[in-house]
Design a protein around this motif. Structure first.
Motif, PDB file in Angstrom:
ATOM      1  N   SER A   1       0.806  -1.218   0.000  1.00 37.56           N
ATOM      2  CA  SER A   1       0.000   0.000   0.000  1.00 37.56           C
ATOM      3  C   SER A   1       0.839   1.268   0.000  1.00 37.56           C
ATOM      4  O   SER A   1       0.333   2.350  -0.197  1.00 37.56           O
ATOM      5  CB  SER A   1      -0.925  -0.008   1.210  1.00 37.56           C
ATOM      6  N   SER A   2       2.131   1.131   0.238  1.00 42.16           N
ATOM      7  CA  SER A   2       2.965   2.328   0.321  1.00 42.16           C
ATOM      8  C   SER A   2       3.346   2.897  -1.042  1.00 42.16           C
ATOM      9  O   SER A   2       3.852   4.004  -1.124  1.00 42.16           O
ATOM     10  CB  SER A   2       4.249   2.025   1.100  1.00 42.16           C
ATOM     11  N   PHE A   3       3.142   2.110  -2.093  1.00 44.47           N
ATOM     12  CA  PHE A   3       3.554   2.573  -3.415  1.00 44.47           C
ATOM     13  C   PHE A   3       2.389   2.611  -4.383  1.00 44.47           C
ATOM     14  O   PHE A   3       1.542   1.718  -4.388  1.00 44.47           O
ATOM     15  CB  PHE A   3       4.648   1.657  -3.982  1.00 44.47           C
ATOM     16  N   ALA A   4       2.359   3.675  -5.174  1.00 39.56           N
ATOM     17  CA  ALA A   4       1.259   3.836  -6.124  1.00 39.56           C
ATOM     18  C   ALA A   4       1.655   3.345  -7.505  1.00 39.56           C
ATOM     19  O   ALA A   4       0.822   3.159  -8.367  1.00 39.56           O
ATOM     20  CB  ALA A   4       0.858   5.298  -6.201  1.00 39.56           C
ATOM     21  N   GLY A   5       2.947   3.133  -7.720  1.00 44.34           N
ATOM     22  CA  GLY A   5       3.395   2.715  -9.035  1.00 44.34           C
ATOM     23  C   GLY A   5       4.892   2.917  -9.136  1.00 44.34           C
ATOM     24  O   GLY A   5       5.571   3.132  -8.131  1.00 44.34           O
ATOM     25  N   ALA A   6       5.377   2.850 -10.374  1.00 44.04           N
ATOM     26  CA  ALA A   6       6.799   3.044 -10.586  1.00 44.04           C
ATOM     27  C   ALA A   6       6.969   3.870 -11.841  1.00 44.04           C
ATOM     28  O   ALA A   6       6.029   4.030 -12.623  1.00 44.04           O
ATOM     29  CB  ALA A   6       7.495   1.700 -10.728  1.00 44.04           C
ATOM     30  N   THR A   7       8.148   4.384 -12.021  1.00 41.95           N
ATOM     31  CA  THR A   7       8.397   5.161 -13.231  1.00 41.95           C
ATOM     32  C   THR A   7       9.858   4.998 -13.633  1.00 41.95           C
ATOM     33  O   THR A   7      10.689   4.627 -12.806  1.00 41.95           O
ATOM     34  CB  THR A   7       8.066   6.650 -13.005  1.00 41.95           C
ATOM     35  N   VAL A   8      10.121   5.248 -14.904  1.00 42.35           N
ATOM     36  CA  VAL A   8      11.506   5.200 -15.370  1.00 42.35           C
ATOM     37  C   VAL A   8      12.019   6.627 -15.411  1.00 42.35           C
ATOM     38  O   VAL A   8      11.406   7.498 -16.016  1.00 42.35           O
ATOM     39  CB  VAL A   8      11.584   4.545 -16.758  1.00 42.35           C
ATOM     40  N   MET A   9      13.121   6.859 -14.734  1.00 40.76           N
ATOM     41  CA  MET A   9      13.668   8.211 -14.677  1.00 40.76           C
ATOM     42  C   MET A   9      14.503   8.488 -15.928  1.00 40.76           C
ATOM     43  O   MET A   9      14.801   7.586 -16.704  1.00 40.76           O
ATOM     44  CB  MET A   9      14.539   8.374 -13.427  1.00 40.76           C
ATOM     45  N   GLY A  10      14.896   9.746 -16.060  1.00 35.45           N
ATOM     46  CA  GLY A  10      15.663  10.167 -17.229  1.00 35.45           C
ATOM     47  C   GLY A  10      16.912   9.328 -17.489  1.00 35.45           C
ATOM     48  O   GLY A  10      17.261   9.043 -18.618  1.00 35.45           O
ATOM     49  N   ASP A  11      17.574   8.882 -16.414  1.00 35.34           N
ATOM     50  CA  ASP A  11      18.798   8.104 -16.599  1.00 35.34           C
ATOM     51  C   ASP A  11      18.514   6.613 -16.790  1.00 35.34           C
ATOM     52  O   ASP A  11      19.427   5.808 -16.833  1.00 35.34           O
ATOM     53  CB  ASP A  11      19.738   8.322 -15.402  1.00 35.34           C
ATOM     54  N   GLY A  12      17.254   6.255 -16.892  1.00 34.45           N
ATOM     55  CA  GLY A  12      16.917   4.867 -17.175  1.00 34.45           C
ATOM     56  C   GLY A  12      16.669   4.018 -15.944  1.00 34.45           C
ATOM     57  O   GLY A  12      16.227   2.886 -16.043  1.00 34.45           O
ATOM     58  N   SER A  13      16.928   4.570 -14.747  1.00 35.90           N
ATOM     59  CA  SER A  13      16.691   3.758 -13.560  1.00 35.90           C
ATOM     60  C   SER A  13      15.218   3.864 -13.157  1.00 35.90           C
ATOM     61  O   SER A  13      14.495   4.753 -13.595  1.00 35.90           O
ATOM     62  CB  SER A  13      17.594   4.212 -12.418  1.00 35.90           C
ATOM     63  N   VAL A  14      14.817   2.928 -12.328  1.00 36.33           N
ATOM     64  CA  VAL A  14      13.412   2.868 -11.931  1.00 36.33           C
ATOM     65  C   VAL A  14      13.250   3.556 -10.577  1.00 36.33           C
ATOM     66  O   VAL A  14      14.071   3.367  -9.688  1.00 36.33           O
ATOM     67  CB  VAL A  14      12.947   1.403 -11.834  1.00 36.33           C
ATOM     68  N   ALA A  15      12.216   4.376 -10.449  1.00 38.36           N
ATOM     69  CA  ALA A  15      11.909   4.985  -9.147  1.00 38.36           C
ATOM     70  C   ALA A  15      10.489   4.610  -8.769  1.00 38.36           C
ATOM     71  O   ALA A  15       9.616   4.480  -9.631  1.00 38.36           O
ATOM     72  CB  ALA A  15      12.051   6.499  -9.221  1.00 38.36           C
ATOM     73  N   LEU A  16      10.277   4.432  -7.487  1.00 38.29           N
ATOM     74  CA  LEU A  16       8.939   4.085  -7.014  1.00 38.29           C
ATOM     75  C   LEU A  16       8.142   5.351  -6.726  1.00 38.29           C
ATOM     76  O   LEU A  16       8.705   6.360  -6.299  1.00 38.29           O
ATOM     77  CB  LEU A  16       9.040   3.244  -5.741  1.00 38.29           C
ATOM     78  N   ILE A  17       6.848   5.288  -6.976  1.00 40.18           N
ATOM     79  CA  ILE A  17       5.971   6.419  -6.676  1.00 40.18           C
ATOM     80  C   ILE A  17       5.301   6.131  -5.340  1.00 40.18           C
ATOM     81  O   ILE A  17       4.728   5.053  -5.142  1.00 40.18           O
ATOM     82  CB  ILE A  17       4.904   6.572  -7.775  1.00 40.18           C
ATOM     83  N   LEU A  18       5.413   7.070  -4.440  1.00 38.74           N
ATOM     84  CA  LEU A  18       4.873   6.853  -3.102  1.00 38.74           C
ATOM     85  C   LEU A  18       3.367   7.103  -3.077  1.00 38.74           C
ATOM     86  O   LEU A  18       2.878   8.046  -3.684  1.00 38.74           O
ATOM     87  CB  LEU A  18       5.550   7.795  -2.098  1.00 38.74           C
ATOM     88  N   ALA A  19       2.665   6.241  -2.370  1.00 33.88           N
ATOM     89  CA  ALA A  19       1.230   6.444  -2.153  1.00 33.88           C
ATOM     90  C   ALA A  19       1.088   7.079  -0.775  1.00 33.88           C
ATOM     91  O   ALA A  19       1.257   6.416   0.238  1.00 33.88           O
ATOM     92  CB  ALA A  19       0.483   5.130  -2.215  1.00 33.88           C
ATOM     93  N   VAL A  20       0.812   8.356  -0.770  1.00 33.92           N
ATOM     94  CA  VAL A  20       0.813   9.107   0.483  1.00 33.92           C
ATOM     95  C   VAL A  20      -0.191   8.530   1.489  1.00 33.92           C
ATOM     96  O   VAL A  20       0.107   8.372   2.669  1.00 33.92           O
ATOM     97  CB  VAL A  20       0.512  10.595   0.188  1.00 33.92           C
ATOM     98  N   GLU A  21      -1.332   8.143   0.964  1.00 32.73           N
ATOM     99  CA  GLU A  21      -2.358   7.572   1.834  1.00 32.73           C
ATOM    100  C   GLU A  21      -1.862   6.288   2.495  1.00 32.73           C
ATOM    101  O   GLU A  21      -2.051   6.065   3.691  1.00 32.73           O
ATOM    102  CB  GLU A  21      -3.578   7.274   0.977  1.00 32.73           C
ATOM    103  N   GLY A  22      -1.212   5.453   1.677  1.00 33.12           N
ATOM    104  CA  GLY A  22      -0.682   4.198   2.194  1.00 33.12           C
ATOM    105  C   GLY A  22       0.382   4.437   3.251  1.00 33.12           C
ATOM    106  O   GLY A  22       0.447   3.725   4.262  1.00 33.12           O
ATOM    107  N   LEU A  23       1.233   5.448   3.022  1.00 29.51           N
ATOM    108  CA  LEU A  23       2.281   5.761   3.991  1.00 29.51           C
ATOM    109  C   LEU A  23       1.658   6.184   5.315  1.00 29.51           C
ATOM    110  O   LEU A  23       2.095   5.768   6.392  1.00 29.51           O
ATOM    111  CB  LEU A  23       3.177   6.894   3.474  1.00 29.51           C
TER     112      LEU A  23
END
Lengths: 983, 149
Positions: free
Chosen positions: A659-681
């Motif tokens: 529940s802490s994460f809403a999704g993921a995204t690929v950053m400009g340098d190609g690495s993956v970052a997680l999107i935080l779900a504020v409600e879940g946090l």
């Protein structure tokens, strides 16, 4: 093309037709403009044709009859009325459900609806034409060239009102394909009867009017040139024109109602954009559009995303590139950006697609509820991501239903209130601040905060104290609580008490917010703010433990940075929760690194561990103030990197439950970052809405380690502290008001002379230093005579766990000392100080020193209560929890057990039960707690305690101890370890 | 589908080593093999989840086979990612110690795994004896199912 794909095309096309037919049919009720009638007719006709071709006989049968009925309307032989429109809508519904069934629906029995359509056809036909356009026609002529041969139905001519003796021809200049302006038609009807309305070859409108008004008046009334108004005469008496079956030029005789927009009340949602498009434009559209499956769009989107990444890598490499390469890379950059935007646009759909569902909903609801409700929709053209639009359908429907049900009075009531008979529900959409705003507004009774309060109390959703502290705006938000419903009567429309919370959750899950405003008696407004698209999300990029995380910008309110000093001094703890006082409000703080470390939701122990672990941090702190719903909190991160527009990818299906994460995204340098779900946090960290709002002036419900202390300075900046709950009030006094009587200082407070205690009179401390004219007087609670403690300066109120030591400065008037912010802080014992100052306050020493066992886990209270008891002359043995108390009780005998309720290992209730049942001890027991709710008290007495007292009330506590030791306990004696039932 | 079921069809396996044992996946289930890339850890995820990785623009979940197969061997090796086809398991890659050869085996030589042969028979589709070596064929769907979803 095979049969299957034909069927698919038919279904897709039919859906299109059905989506417009409903709205058009409803508009038809008040408006028989030929374009509109034709559109409905054509839609039915083409569905009939398609169904016939594919042998979908039931669709064919229904559509055929509906078409026939519509043909009567089209030719002017029938006037649409409410029952007819209702039936046609029903027919459209039947067709819609059959279309969805495809082949399976081919043999469905539709005889019922067909029979009713047939019946309508026959019932209407004879009585249909109130102004018989089918009857014989009479030709009228006038002096103007355009008025040579104007045909009017004979019946209309002879049936006209005797007040309308004159026959006038009026010629309005061409308006293109647009109908006659509604103002004109309204005025025309006011000035007489419209016998005929025709379109002459030049495109001008020619009206035959039966009226009492002469030419001059009509000329000035309609601002027409004189030659555009002609008095008419029947051209040749008896020369009757042949009755055409469907007179081509006579558009509509009787119901020339105000066409299209403005007429909100009668023609719901006629202002919707799709309708506004002229027929020419719509055929144009049809020729220029292609149906594309959504998966292809999604695929394009993914590919564009990949392209963006390669572009980004190229941009990083650009420094090493040659000039020609650079130019190419720049071009690649520009094209990629435009490509991405274009693809993004393919996912957008006008909100009108959603709004257009509501006229029908409202119409049905209004009928069902016996109300008059009109719908107005603005901003149909505003575009939204289709996935958001889809998710929005249910919440919007719920809000609209609510607006009709709770949000609208009956017509009688409205009239009685001096409102218009018909209520209006307004839907509006607009862009603002990169978000889509949607408003659902009604002009009903509004939301009554008092009723909400009553309901909340009744359902025990909130306590009276909590409600009293809430602002009107917060009160209105109560309807978003789960399990809340204010409908006096549960209807099948709304009021099941499920819904508004679901609406709020859905909106929040879409990254949106919901705001409610209400004016009692004037209506309420639900304001939704939503992101344009879910696919691209402006986000704050932060770093924690070397990894990057994205926080959706919509959740972020502000960023706060504290240097190491501020971090050390301004991060406090309220109960077990770290908090920061931001502009007067306590903001709970949540440490992202701690959340990431702990897979399980925080327990109270986790929170206090975290608080303790970071108390000694001497590091700067950065946090983002984030909000979900109404609960803001501070999310502490290592570093804020900036903002970025990120392409959102959902979490892997195996990880959806995180529940802490809403999704993921690929950053400009190609690495993956997680999107935080504020409600879940917030849920993970156990941030409670109430805790952030709770004033720190009172101890929280549970015995937590932390105490709220009032810090004040005496002389030489010596620090003192008292537990804030012991203080009734802090009074600001002026030195000049102090009066001396004998050796005693007094000051009037609340009209009472109040004795002033100076700390230096009783303790070995420097004289209280007072700067200026003002000082402070701390007034303790629970004292029989008015006494106040003089303080030179109030330093702060803090919430912290304290452990007092008595070794550093043993003194019977001190509870002890401790270090706060590195300063030695003295805790004066207010009650003994008062006793020392005035013996009337001093508790009488007990007659006999008793042996008392005190079970208390919180160090501060342990010392406080032990101090009281010893002050009374008793011997005190302490146990740190129930378990230890049971052990001690097994070895020694005591005269009294004083126990806290909330304790680790074995709590007070359990302890009392074990004392009575396992140990079979008959010793008097006293429960002390900060809990004051009747349920806890009841439980404590049931568990076997004899008395129950509040921790912060020493005088009562003293009385209780005395009573219990004197045997005044009023408890039945134990027989075989079981309590005797009271008789 | 016209081929007789009794006719042994050759099957090809992409083999790799995990904790000293030779494993294989049906080559039809494998999309590609890529070098290990920097991974983004996913907090709170099951232990077998190594993290997320970006493989040519799309995000993949990496499952650590050492962890899943209960191997505690932690000798440093050149680890690789075996990316599964999306129709087999939604964007998922398996982290292996070392990639082996592609082996072709007649279908009838694949045997049912017996208990005690491998750590977790639930993940195994079958075993096959190669020259002095035991190839354990994994069932990628069941491997992915161990972490739920």
């Amino acid at each position: 093309m095979d049969d299957d794909s034909l069927l698919h095309d038919f279904i897709a096309e039919s859906r299109d037709h059905l989506s417009t037919i409903e709205r058009d049919l409803m508009a038809l009720e008040s408006n028989t403009e030929p374009d509109l009638v034709n559109r409905v007719f054509r839609a039915m006709h083409s569905m009939k044709g398609g169904a016939g071709f594919l042998s979908l006989t039931s669709i064919n049968a229904v559509a055929h009859r509906a078409e026939t009925l519509l043909d009567q309307v089209r030719s002017g032989r029938m006037t649409p009325n409410r029952p007819m429109i209702d039936l046609l809508l029903e027919a459209a519904d039947v067709v819609a459900s059959l279309v969805e069934q495809g082949r399976e629906g081919a043999s469905t029995d539709v005889t019922a609806i067909c029979a009713r359509l047939d019946a309508m056809m026959h019932a209407q036909a004879p009585a249909a034409a109130p102004v018989a356009t089918t009857g014989p026609m009479v030709n009228l002529t006038g002096p103007q060239p355009w008025a040579q041969a104007l045909a009017v139905p004979e019946a209309a001519l002879h049936g006209r009102d005797t007040d309308h003796p004159l026959l006038m021809g009026l010629r309005f200049p061409a308006t293109g394909s647009a109908p006659l302006s509604p103002t004109i038609t309204t005025n025309l009807k006011a000035s007489g009867e419209i016998l005929a309305l025709t379109h002459d070859p030049s495109g001008a409108w020619v009206v035959v009017l039966a009226t009492p008004m002469p030419v001059e008046i009509l000329v000035s009334l309609y601002d027409l040139p004189e030659e555009a108004v002609a008095p008419l005469e029947v051209s040749a008496p008896g020369a009757v024109a042949p009755a055409p079956v469907a007179p081509p030029r006579v558009v509509a005789a009787a119901p020339v109602a105000a066409p299209v927009p403005v007429a909100v009340a009668k023609a719901p949602a006629t202002s919707s954009a799709p309708q506004a498009t002229s027929p020419a434009a719509s055929t144009d559209d049809a020729a220029n559009t292609v149906r594309i499956h959504v998966t292809i769009l999604d695929q394009l989107m993914t590919l564009a995303g990949e392209l963006v990444l390669i572009r980004n890598q190229q941009l990083i490499a650009v420094n090493q590139a040659s000039i020609e390469q650079r130019a190419q890379i720049q071009r690649l950059d520009a094209i990629t950006t435009s490509l991405q935007e274009a693809i993004m646009r393919t996912r957008l759909q006008p909100i009108g697609n959603l709004f257009s569902r509501f006229p029908r909903v409202i119409r049905d609801l209004a009928t069902k509820l016996g109300k008059k409700i009109a719908l107005q929709a603005n901003g149909n053209e505003v575009e939204l991501d289709r996935s958001i639009l889809e998710s929005l359908a249910d919440p919007m429907k719920h809000l609209v239903r609510n607006a009709c049900d709770h949000g609208m009075e009956t017509p009688e009531r409205r009239l009685a209130l001096g409102k218009t008979e018909s209520g209006t529900v307004t839907l509006a959409a607009w862009h603002e601040g990169g978000q889509v705003n949607i408003e659902i507004r009604d002009d009903g009774p509004g939301i009554d905060p008092q009723r909400l309060k009553a309901k909340c109390l009744e359902k025990s959703l909130k306590t009276a104290a909590e409600l009293a502290a809430m602002s009107e705006k917060e009160l209105v938000r109560l309807i978003l609580l789960p399990g809340f419903s204010t409908a006096e009567q549960i209807t099948d429309v709304s009021g099941r008490g499920v819904g508004m919370d679901v609406v709020a959750t859905t909106i929040e899950n879409l990254g949106g917010t919901i705001d409610i405003t209400s004016r009692l008696g004037h209506g309420s407004t639900f304001h939704l703010r939503l992101p344009l698209t879910l696919a691209i999300l402006p986000s704050l990029i932060v770093e924690c433990d070397g990894n990057r995380y994205a926080i959706p910008q919509t959740n972020v309110e502000e960023l706060v940075g504290l240097d190491e000093h501020e971090a050390a001094s301004r991060i406090e703890s309220a109960g077990d929760q770290e908090v920061f006082r931001l502009r007067g409000h306590l903001l709970p703080l949540v440490r992202l690194d701690e959340i990431l470390k702990r897979p399980k939701a925080f327990t109270a122990r986790d929170r206090s561990d975290i608080g303790r672990a970071h108390r000694q941090d001497r590091r700067p702190v950065t946090f983002a103030v984030v909000r979900t719903g109404s609960t803001p909190f501070g999310l502490i991160v290592d570093q804020v990197l900036g903002t970025e527009e990120i392409v959102v990818k959902p979490m892997h299906s195996a990880l959806k439950k995180l529940s802490s994460f809403a999704g993921a995204t690929v950053m400009g340098d190609g690495s993956v970052a997680l999107i935080l779900a504020v409600e879940g946090l917030a849920a993970h960290a156990g941030v409670e809405p109430d805790r952030s709002e709770a004033e720190d002036q009172h101890v929280s419900d549970q015995d937590r380690e932390a105490q709220t202390l009032l810090l004040f300075a005496g002389g030489n900046d010596e620090r003192f502290a008292v537990a804030l709950p012991l203080i009734r009030r802090v009074e600001r006094i002026l030195l000049k008001d102090i009066q001396r009587i004998g050796g005693q200082e007094f000051i009037p407070v609340d009209g009472q002379p109040t004795a002033i205690i100076r700390l230096e009179q009783h303790l070995p401390v420097s004289p209280t230093l007072i700067e200026g004219e003002e000082a402070f007087l701390l007034l303790p609670k629970h004292l029989t005579r008015p006494v106040g403690l003089l303080a030179g300066r109030i330093v702060d109120t803090i919430s912290t766990a304290v452990t007092l030591t008595t070794e550093a400065m043993p003194n019977s008037l001190l509870l002890g000392t401790t270090l706060i912010d590195g300063k030695v802080t003295l805790f004066p014992d207010l009650y003994r100080l008062a006793g020392a100052h005035d013996p009337a306050h001093a508790p009488a020493k007990a007659q006999r020193a008793a042996n008392i066992l005190l079970a208390e886990d919180t160090a501060f209270f342990r010392q406080l209560i032990k101090g009281y008891l010893e002050g009374l002359g008793h011997h005190v043995t302490v146990a740190h929890d129930g378990e230890e108390a049971v052990e001690i009780l097994g070895k020694q005998t005591f005269d009294l057990l004083v126990s806290d309720l909330e304790m680790p290992r074995c709590d007070g209730w359990e302890l009392a039960r074990r004392v009575r049942q396992d140990l079979q001890l008959d010793l008097p027991t006293l429960a002390v707690s900060t809990l004051s709710d009747p349920k806890s008290i009841q439980r404590a007495l049931e568990a076997g305690f004899d008395r129950y007292e509040q921790k912060m009330d020493p005088p009562r506590f003293t009385v209780a101890v005395d009573d219990l030791l004197a045997g005044r306990i009023g408890r039945p004696p134990l027989v075989n370890g079981k309590e005797q039932p009271r008789v | 589908m016209s081929e007789s079921a009794t006719l042994a069809v050759d099957r090809q396996f992409c083999t790799f080593h995990v904790g000293g044992q030779l494993f294989g996946l049906d080559i039809l289930d494998v999309r590609e093999i890529v070098d290990l890339q920097p991974m983004t850890p996913v907090a709170h995820a099951p232990g077998a989840v190594s993290g997320y990785v970006n493989i040519r623009g799309s995000i993949h979940l990496v499952l650590c086979l050492r962890h899943l197969l209960g191997s505690n061997d932690d000798t440093p090796v050149k680890r690789r990612l075996v990316v599964l086809k999306p129709r087999v398991v939604e964007s998922c890659a398996l982290l292996v110690d070392r990639i082996g050869d592609i082996v072709t085996v007649p279908g009838d030589r694949i045997e049912v795994a017996r208990g005690g042969m491998v750590a977790d028979p639930a993940l195994v589709a079958g075993v096959c004896h190669l020259d002095g070596n035991l190839l354990v064929v994994l069932d990628p769907r069941r491997v992915a199912a161990t972490i739920g979803g």
